[in-house]
Scaffold this active site. Structure first.
Site, PDB file in Angstrom:
ATOM      1  N   ASN A 106     -47.112  48.079  28.367  1.00 45.77           N
ATOM      2  CA  ASN A 106     -47.392  48.947  27.301  1.00 45.77           C
ATOM      3  C   ASN A 106     -48.783  48.118  26.709  1.00 45.77           C
ATOM      4  OD1 ASN A 106     -48.171  51.210  25.125  1.00 45.77           O
ATOM      5  ND2 ASN A 106     -46.520  50.519  23.346  1.00 45.77           N
ATOM      6  N   HIS A 108     -50.572  47.996  22.608  1.00 46.45           N
ATOM      7  CA  HIS A 108     -50.614  48.276  21.481  1.00 46.45           C
ATOM      8  C   HIS A 108     -51.107  47.276  20.595  1.00 46.45           C
ATOM      9  CE1 HIS A 108     -48.391  49.627  17.985  1.00 46.45           C
ATOM     10  NE2 HIS A 108     -48.343  48.003  17.128  1.00 46.45           N
ATOM     11  N   SER A 135     -51.966  44.005  22.476  1.00 44.12           N
ATOM     12  CA  SER A 135     -50.870  43.432  23.378  1.00 44.12           C
ATOM     13  C   SER A 135     -50.061  44.070  23.867  1.00 44.12           C
ATOM     14  CB  SER A 135     -49.646  42.453  22.342  1.00 44.12           C
ATOM     15  OG  SER A 135     -49.460  41.765  21.404  1.00 44.12           O
ATOM     16  N   ASP A 144     -42.555  49.417  20.632  1.00 47.13           N
ATOM     17  CA  ASP A 144     -43.412  48.365  20.480  1.00 47.13           C
ATOM     18  C   ASP A 144     -42.803  47.083  20.608  1.00 47.13           C
ATOM     19  OD1 ASP A 144     -45.225  50.493  20.487  1.00 47.13           O
ATOM     20  OD2 ASP A 144     -45.136  50.504  17.926  1.00 47.13           O
TER      21      ASP A 144
HETATM   22  C1  GAR Z   1     -55.494  51.757  21.962  1.00 47.93           C
HETATM   23  O1  GAR Z   1     -56.062  51.274  21.024  1.00 47.93           O
HETATM   24  C2  GAR Z   1     -53.584  51.367  22.300  1.00 47.93           C
HETATM   25  O2  GAR Z   1     -53.631  50.264  22.235  1.00 47.93           O
HETATM   26  C3  GAR Z   1     -53.215  52.130  21.906  1.00 47.93           C
HETATM   27  O3  GAR Z   1     -54.037  53.582  21.547  1.00 47.93           O
HETATM   28  C4  GAR Z   1     -55.390  53.432  22.007  1.00 47.93           C
HETATM   29  C5  GAR Z   1     -56.044  54.552  23.696  1.00 47.93           C
HETATM   30  O4  GAR Z   1     -56.600  54.681  23.238  1.00 47.93           O
HETATM   31  N1  GAR Z   1     -52.048  52.795  21.354  1.00 47.93           N
HETATM   32  C6  GAR Z   1     -50.849  52.884  21.133  1.00 47.93           C
HETATM   33  O5  GAR Z   1     -51.319  52.230  19.313  1.00 47.93           O
HETATM   34  C7  GAR Z   1     -49.290  52.806  21.518  1.00 47.93           C
HETATM   35  N2  GAR Z   1     -48.508  52.364  20.290  1.00 47.93           N
HETATM   36  P1  GAR Z   1     -57.631  54.575  24.319  1.00 47.93           P
HETATM   37  O6  GAR Z   1     -57.019  56.416  25.094  1.00 47.93           O
HETATM   38  O7  GAR Z   1     -58.713  54.843  24.374  1.00 47.93           O
HETATM   39  O8  GAR Z   1     -56.812  54.414  25.884  1.00 47.93           O
END
Ligand code: GAR
Length: 212
Positions: A106, A108, A135, A144
């Protein structure tokens, strides 16, 4: 190696993985993209790249476990060696986590263990932090919480808003996620029940990357 990318939204991390693959920097076959949201823009990105997609809409299910059972079936249809969560915004039950134990990553948007959950960019600004980032971790049963083995660090600038900071964090995310997948491809990264190893060494502190 087959990877399946799991998304809920925009899919910019998915795009970074597709771009790295098309540039010859990744050898993996992205065998499928699965979304829980039918209107996720990431689905269009996948289709444009000729990658098969599936939608399993969580609103069609009355409980989390039956949703996850269908989600697992959709993912497994693409025979993943690794499952890459890239902006998948669902809390996972042990059913899902155990099924992909040791082969699900994942990303985060915080320097874990700081700021699990949502609103991480605003939290970092409110706390007066000078640095923030993203991360990559193995997914464990805590939210997370899998120990991070790779982090991308960016500065927090004086006039940053949550939006401007999020943009900078996205830039580093797009560098570190393909890098982590490369480590998987090369067999360098392994999960050992409670910790992960990189090149057979226990990862005590995450590897750090920056924008420069
Ligand atoms: C990213 O910033 C990722 O780190 C976050 O969602 C966004 C997705 O962006 N993930 C989380 O918050 C998971 N807990 P994307 O759809 O443009 O790749």
């Amino acid at each position: 190696m087959n990877i399946v990318v799991v998304i809920s939204g925009n899919g910019s991390n998915l795009q970074a993985i597709i771009d790295a693959q098309q540039a010859g920097q990744l050898k993996s076959n992205i065998s499928g993209v699965v979304s829980n949201r039918p209107n996720a823009f990431g689905l269009e990105r996948a289709q444009k790249a000729g990658i098969p997609t599936s939608i399993v809409d969580h609103t069609d299910f009355s409980d989390r476990e039956s949703f996850e059972q269908s989600y697992i079936e959709a993912i497994d249809a693409y025979q993943p060696d690794w499952v890459i969560l890239a902006g998948f915004m669902r809390i996972l039950t042990p059913l899902f986590v155990r099924h992909y134990k040791g082969r699900m990553l994942n990303i985060h948007p915080s320097l874990l263990p700081k700021y699990p959950g949502l609103h991480t960019h605003q939290s970092a600004i409110d706390a007066g932090d000078s640095e923030h980032g993203a991360s990559i971790h193995f997914v464990t049963e805590e939210l997370d919480d899998g120990p991070a083995f790779l982090q991308g660090v960016v500065p927090i600038l004086e006039n940053d808003t949550a939006e401007s900071l999020a943009q900078r964090v996205h830039q580093i995310e797009h560098i570190i996620y393909p890098e982590a997948i490369r480590w998987c491809e090369e067999g360098r990264l392994q999960w050992q029940e409670t910790h992960c190893t990189l090149d057979n060494q226990i990862v005590e502190h995450p590897h750090i990357m920056t924008l420069d």
